[in-house]
Enzyme design. Sequence first.
Site, PDB file in Angstrom:
ATOM      1  N   SER A  78       0.998 -91.601 -51.457  1.00  0.00           N
ATOM      2  CA  SER A  78       2.161 -92.466 -51.496  1.00  0.00           C
ATOM      3  C   SER A  78       3.616 -91.545 -52.370  1.00  0.00           C
ATOM      4  O   SER A  78       2.942 -91.654 -53.673  1.00  0.00           O
ATOM      5  CB  SER A  78       2.591 -93.750 -51.034  1.00  0.00           C
ATOM      6  OG  SER A  78       3.576 -94.134 -51.188  1.00  0.00           O
TER       7      SER A  78
ATOM      8  N   SER B 144       7.524 -89.893 -53.845  1.00  0.00           N
ATOM      9  CA  SER B 144       8.894 -89.949 -53.231  1.00  0.00           C
ATOM     10  C   SER B 144       9.313 -89.301 -52.662  1.00  0.00           C
ATOM     11  O   SER B 144      10.564 -90.192 -51.547  1.00  0.00           O
ATOM     12  CB  SER B 144       9.265 -89.558 -55.041  1.00  0.00           C
ATOM     13  OG  SER B 144       9.190 -87.767 -55.319  1.00  0.00           O
ATOM     14  N   ILE B 145       8.854 -88.255 -51.627  1.00  0.00           N
ATOM     15  CA  ILE B 145       9.216 -87.818 -50.243  1.00  0.00           C
ATOM     16  C   ILE B 145       8.729 -88.348 -49.135  1.00  0.00           C
ATOM     17  O   ILE B 145       8.833 -88.173 -48.703  1.00  0.00           O
ATOM     18  CB  ILE B 145       9.330 -86.364 -50.713  1.00  0.00           C
ATOM     19  CG1 ILE B 145      10.473 -85.480 -52.039  1.00  0.00           C
ATOM     20  CG2 ILE B 145       9.826 -85.341 -49.301  1.00  0.00           C
ATOM     21  CD1 ILE B 145      11.523 -86.008 -51.943  1.00  0.00           C
ATOM     22  N   ALA B 146       7.152 -88.270 -49.334  1.00  0.00           N
ATOM     23  CA  ALA B 146       6.691 -88.717 -48.429  1.00  0.00           C
ATOM     24  C   ALA B 146       5.475 -89.091 -48.521  1.00  0.00           C
ATOM     25  O   ALA B 146       5.256 -90.080 -49.603  1.00  0.00           O
ATOM     26  CB  ALA B 146       6.042 -87.572 -47.615  1.00  0.00           C
ATOM     27  N   GLN B 147       4.945 -90.156 -47.139  1.00  0.00           N
ATOM     28  CA  GLN B 147       3.172 -91.085 -47.976  1.00  0.00           C
ATOM     29  C   GLN B 147       2.113 -90.623 -46.512  1.00  0.00           C
ATOM     30  O   GLN B 147       3.318 -89.514 -45.574  1.00  0.00           O
ATOM     31  CB  GLN B 147       3.611 -92.345 -47.408  1.00  0.00           C
ATOM     32  CG  GLN B 147       3.750 -92.698 -46.021  1.00  0.00           C
ATOM     33  CD  GLN B 147       3.887 -94.487 -47.187  1.00  0.00           C
ATOM     34  OE1 GLN B 147       4.558 -94.450 -47.609  1.00  0.00           O
ATOM     35  NE2 GLN B 147       3.753 -95.362 -45.652  1.00  0.00           N
ATOM     36  N   VAL B 148       1.491 -90.328 -46.490  1.00  0.00           N
ATOM     37  CA  VAL B 148       0.288 -90.027 -45.815  1.00  0.00           C
ATOM     38  C   VAL B 148      -0.508 -91.018 -45.190  1.00  0.00           C
ATOM     39  O   VAL B 148      -1.416 -91.814 -45.974  1.00  0.00           O
ATOM     40  CB  VAL B 148      -0.597 -88.536 -46.687  1.00  0.00           C
ATOM     41  CG1 VAL B 148      -1.465 -87.796 -45.222  1.00  0.00           C
ATOM     42  CG2 VAL B 148      -0.080 -87.410 -47.063  1.00  0.00           C
TER      43      VAL B 148
ATOM     44  N   LYS C  69       1.503 -86.712 -42.380  1.00  0.00           N
ATOM     45  CA  LYS C  69       1.996 -87.173 -43.566  1.00  0.00           C
ATOM     46  C   LYS C  69       3.977 -87.332 -42.542  1.00  0.00           C
ATOM     47  O   LYS C  69       4.349 -86.561 -41.702  1.00  0.00           O
ATOM     48  CB  LYS C  69       2.462 -85.624 -43.736  1.00  0.00           C
ATOM     49  CG  LYS C  69       3.390 -85.847 -45.353  1.00  0.00           C
ATOM     50  CD  LYS C  69       2.783 -84.695 -45.971  1.00  0.00           C
ATOM     51  CE  LYS C  69       3.755 -85.077 -47.537  1.00  0.00           C
ATOM     52  NZ  LYS C  69       3.236 -83.285 -48.366  1.00  0.00           N
TER      53      LYS C  69
ATOM     54  N   ASP D 169       2.002 -76.583 -56.846  1.00  0.00           N
ATOM     55  CA  ASP D 169       1.964 -77.135 -57.795  1.00  0.00           C
ATOM     56  C   ASP D 169       0.472 -77.837 -57.359  1.00  0.00           C
ATOM     57  O   ASP D 169       0.186 -78.853 -57.319  1.00  0.00           O
ATOM     58  CB  ASP D 169       2.354 -77.976 -56.318  1.00  0.00           C
ATOM     59  CG  ASP D 169       3.871 -79.518 -57.026  1.00  0.00           C
ATOM     60  OD1 ASP D 169       3.205 -79.381 -57.824  1.00  0.00           O
ATOM     61  OD2 ASP D 169       3.919 -80.685 -56.996  1.00  0.00           O
TER      62      ASP D 169
END
Length: 522
Positions: A126, A128-132, A150, A285
């Site tokens: 998890s 800030s933008i998304a979670q999986v 995602k 990244d």
Amino acid sequence: MRIFRLARIVFTVFRFGLDEIVLSSLKSPWLQRLVRILAFGRRLSDPRGVRLRRALEDLGPIFVKFGQVLSTRRDLLPTDVADELAALQDRVPPFDPEVAVREIERGLGRRLDEVFARFERQPVASASIAQVHFAVLKDGKLAGREVAVKVLRPGMQAAIDKDLALLETGAQLVERLWRDGKRLRPREVVAEFDKYLHDELDLMREAANASQLRRNFAGSRLLRVPEMHWDYCCDNVIVMERMHGIPVSQVSRLREAGLDIQKLSASAVEVFFTQALRDGFFHADMHPGNIYVSDRGEDFGSWIALDFGIVGTLSDSDKNYLAQNFLAFFRRDYKRVAELHVESGWVPADTRVDELESAIRAVCEPIFDRPLKEISFGQVLLRLFEASRRFNVEIQPQLVLLQKTLLNIEGLGRQLDPDLDLWKTAKPFLERWMQEQVGFKRLEERLKVEATQWSHLLPQLPRLLHQALADSSRQDRTLAELRRLRQEAERRNRLLLIGVTSAAALAIMAAWAFFGMPLPGR
């Protein structure tokens, strides 16, 4: 609502003593006195970088991501602040699984049980933008395939836009009130952050980035990239191949799995330079949370990359510049480094090469007195940026991303093998790449690339040549006609001048005769 958010930001600034960071650089003396009065009696023991990191964490995930992006701009920040910001972790509590299910069904336009035979409602990651979430596909040819799903957090667009508006206001204030405000280009940094965030909000862009990187390493044992299942991808949901591996930060597990740690650390360097110099397209990244190592099957010992929201690209001129710079550093040829800066147009054309060479030597020579295995490749590039700052060097955004990625790779490699000699590992790769760029093989490759265009142009050459000659002939005739007209105009001007002069003389003579006055000389 915005005024309350702004009030919280101001409160956080004073709570963590961030005003002290900028106090000495405020343009207005009365503002300095006001800030000192408001901060009277406060005790702060933590270093400034730590306080800035904690303040950003307190303000929420969008500010955490801003700090992460800001940490890449080491050409603008003090080293201690940049190092602390680089430690920011984008970890936030997961949102409600039922909300995640609704978002997935909305994005795919189908019920969850129609797509997945099994869906794990507890997220495995998890941010800030998304979670999986992990799942198993149910329908079609991919039935039974393990996947990772995602999904974007709902309402992120509105939340991001609000905080970005506040950051833009803050950037304007920094430019007006802070003595170094314009040099730090805060509005440009915020605009850069805006681009990153909105790129990450588009999961289809991330899926396309992953697909490109996977294609670049097709058939390679160096790097594994998950396959995107395009039938189940949309703007807010992407479904990809599930990857099995060990997080690179868990060194003890890697050893227990029988992985060759030294070979793994060296291959990390090769992965980086292959992406940057061969492909000009790199994962930007590569922090430990996004990098795993395969511990099973044919891919045993391969690196696994995840999260492709931020990628960097390099042009042929960028790649050539970097390779020549690194090789010049290997040879301590600081004059060549300075010449490369001028040739690339990153410094003003009137810059004295000997002065730039001297500045680079002063920064870099002490580094080379240390054992090579202790020298940071990324730090050398950073020092180069710092030494060039007073010469008005324009640091290119793609190189800032590259430098950040290089620091990540160094960190990963030396976490695995503290004795990793990055220079020794990279030098043969760089030299081989340079030979390929200037040798017959490179010429052959370029000829193949251009062959299609040439095959289209060659049949047209006779017609194009005839047209060019005809155009040239017409231009010659036009120029000859222009010259004739100019000569004619000049002749008429001379005749006109003679006529005017003669008429004036006759008029004077007539006047003298009319008034009965003797002509001059009589």
